[in-house]
Design a protein around this motif. Structure first.
Motif, short mmCIF file in Angstrom:
data_model
loop_
_atom_site.label_atom_id
_atom_site.label_comp_id
_atom_site.label_asym_id
_atom_site.label_seq_id
_atom_site.Cartn_x
_atom_site.Cartn_y
_atom_site.Cartn_z
N MET A 1 0.84 -1.19 0.00
CA MET A 1 0.00 0.00 0.00
C MET A 1 0.88 1.24 0.00
SD MET A 1 -2.89 -1.22 2.78
CE MET A 1 -4.01 0.13 2.42
N LYS A 2 0.41 2.26 -0.69
CA LYS A 2 1.23 3.47 -0.86
C LYS A 2 0.64 4.65 -0.09
CE LYS A 2 3.05 6.50 -4.52
NZ LYS A 2 3.08 6.73 -5.99
N VAL A 3 1.54 5.41 0.53
CA VAL A 3 1.16 6.62 1.24
C VAL A 3 2.01 7.77 0.71
CG1 VAL A 3 0.94 7.76 3.48
CG2 VAL A 3 0.67 5.27 3.31
N VAL A 4 1.36 8.86 0.33
CA VAL A 4 2.09 10.03 -0.17
C VAL A 4 2.18 11.06 0.94
CG1 VAL A 4 2.14 11.90 -1.86
CG2 VAL A 4 1.32 9.62 -2.54
N ALA A 5 3.39 11.53 1.22
CA ALA A 5 3.61 12.52 2.27
C ALA A 5 4.51 13.63 1.76
CB ALA A 5 4.23 11.85 3.49
N PHE A 6 4.56 14.70 2.53
CA PHE A 6 5.39 15.85 2.19
C PHE A 6 6.17 16.27 3.42
CE2 PHE A 6 1.50 15.87 -0.27
CZ PHE A 6 1.97 15.97 -1.58
N LYS A 7 7.41 16.72 3.22
CA LYS A 7 8.20 17.21 4.34
C LYS A 7 7.61 18.52 4.84
CE LYS A 7 12.71 15.20 3.16
NZ LYS A 7 14.11 15.50 2.81
N ARG A 8 7.65 18.70 6.15
CA ARG A 8 7.19 19.96 6.73
C ARG A 8 8.32 20.55 7.56
NH1 ARG A 8 5.09 18.99 12.15
NH2 ARG A 8 5.02 16.76 12.57
N THR A 9 8.46 21.84 7.50
CA THR A 9 9.55 22.51 8.20
C THR A 9 9.06 23.25 9.45
OG1 THR A 9 9.25 24.41 6.72
CG2 THR A 9 10.94 22.80 6.12
N LEU A 10 7.82 23.70 9.44
CA LEU A 10 7.30 24.43 10.59
C LEU A 10 6.89 23.47 11.69
CD1 LEU A 10 5.11 27.12 8.77
CD2 LEU A 10 7.44 27.37 9.69
N GLN A 11 7.32 23.74 12.91
CA GLN A 11 7.03 22.89 14.05
C GLN A 11 6.17 23.64 15.06
OE1 GLN A 11 8.21 19.68 13.99
NE2 GLN A 11 9.17 20.11 12.03
N GLY A 12 5.68 22.91 16.06
CA GLY A 12 4.93 23.54 17.13
C GLY A 12 3.44 23.34 17.01
N THR A 13 2.75 23.66 18.12
CA THR A 13 1.31 23.47 18.20
C THR A 13 0.56 24.30 17.17
OG1 THR A 13 1.52 23.05 20.57
CG2 THR A 13 -0.69 23.55 19.74
N GLY A 14 0.96 25.55 17.01
CA GLY A 14 0.30 26.44 16.06
C GLY A 14 0.43 25.95 14.64
N ALA A 15 1.64 25.52 14.28
CA ALA A 15 1.88 25.03 12.92
C ALA A 15 1.06 23.78 12.65
CB ALA A 15 3.37 24.76 12.72
N SER A 16 0.98 22.88 13.65
CA SER A 16 0.21 21.65 13.49
C SER A 16 -1.27 21.95 13.35
CB SER A 16 0.44 20.72 14.70
OG SER A 16 1.77 20.27 14.74
N ARG A 17 -1.75 22.95 14.11
CA ARG A 17 -3.16 23.33 14.04
C ARG A 17 -3.50 23.87 12.65
NH1 ARG A 17 -3.20 27.02 17.67
NH2 ARG A 17 -3.49 25.59 19.43
N ARG A 18 -2.62 24.70 12.12
CA ARG A 18 -2.85 25.26 10.77
C ARG A 18 -2.81 24.15 9.72
NH1 ARG A 18 0.37 29.29 13.10
NH2 ARG A 18 2.28 28.44 12.17
N LEU A 19 -1.93 23.19 9.94
CA LEU A 19 -1.82 22.07 9.00
C LEU A 19 -3.12 21.28 8.98
CD1 LEU A 19 0.53 20.92 7.24
CD2 LEU A 19 0.95 19.28 9.05
N ARG A 20 -3.68 21.00 10.15
CA ARG A 20 -4.94 20.25 10.23
C ARG A 20 -6.08 21.04 9.62
NH1 ARG A 20 -2.99 19.58 15.78
NH2 ARG A 20 -1.82 17.63 15.90
N THR A 21 -6.07 22.35 9.83
CA THR A 21 -7.12 23.19 9.26
C THR A 21 -7.09 23.13 7.73
OG1 THR A 21 -7.01 24.69 11.15
CG2 THR A 21 -8.04 25.54 9.15
N SER A 22 -5.91 22.93 7.17
CA SER A 22 -5.76 22.88 5.71
C SER A 22 -6.04 21.48 5.15
CB SER A 22 -4.35 23.31 5.30
OG SER A 22 -3.38 22.35 5.72
N GLY A 23 -6.47 20.53 6.05
CA GLY A 23 -6.83 19.19 5.58
C GLY A 23 -5.69 18.19 5.57
#
Length: 202
Positions: free
Chosen positions: A1-23
């Motif tokens: 099974m294949k999973v497509v991911a992307f590297k992320r550079t921004l860390q922290g609670t705020g960055a993770s929250r924005r990431l989730r908001t963007s789907g």
């Protein structure tokens, strides 16, 4: 099974929250002698993949920026009451080194066993998964537990399982019980009462 991911550079609670908001779902890739990599995965794709049994016990192809690596799903966190995947962990695997994984158990043939057919017993599944050790190429999606021969008062143990070639069970205690067969208490009382009733002569 294949999973497509992307590297992320921004860390922290705020960055993770924005990431989730963007789907997207934040995650991490670790192990294999390389540095951990922070990643992001499409939330909806991941959410539906997590519903598939094989996704939890198979070697996955994790593609990051066009490069694929062999990985295992090691952990994920869900929101307490929303259908949201908060975080996901993947571990790199070395195809030449054995891995330790929990695989699901699939129970078959209980309905034709002597315990059920002859005694009306109930077969209880004591375990739902099995810890195994094997090379990545030998990892089974599941292990089959054949209940065709189980009788009342007896159990199926880990030693009774027919494991695929190259797969070894990880022991937890002395020969772990996988399933048992017993007659419900009400059934036993009813049968005893019938046996005790005197025969009325006509």
């Amino acid at each position: 099974m294949k999973v497509v991911a992307f590297k992320r550079t921004l860390q922290g609670t705020g960055a993770s929250r924005r990431l989730r908001t963007s789907g997207q779902t934040p995650g991490i890739l670790y192990g294999g002698g390389s540095e951990p990599v922070s990643i992001a995965v499409d939330h909806n794709t991941l959410y539906h993949a997590l519903k598939k049994e094989a996704f939890h016990s198979s070697i996955l192809d994790l593609e990051i920026d066009g490069k694929a690596e062999k990985v295992l799903l090691r952990d994920f966190q869900m929101h307490a009451f929303k259908q949201i995947v908060l975080h996901v962990d993947f571990q790199r695997v070395d195809t030449n080194k054995k891995i330790h994984v929990k695989v699901p158990l699939h129970f078959i043939n209980a309905e034709i066993s002597p315990a059920v057919k002859l005694s009306g017993a109930i077969v209880s599944h004591v375990a739902s998964e099995l810890d195994v050790s094997c090379l990545p190429a030998d990892l089974p999606e599941f292990v089959t537990v054949d209940l065709a021969q189980i009788t009342v008062g007896h159990s199926i143990h880990v030693s009774d399982l027919a494991l695929p070639k190259g797969v070894t069970a990880i022991a937890h205690g002395d020969n772990q019980v996988i399933a048992t067969a017993s007659v419900p208490a009400g059934h036993v009382a009813e049968a005893s009462a019938e046996a005790a009733e005197p025969t009325t002569k006509k």
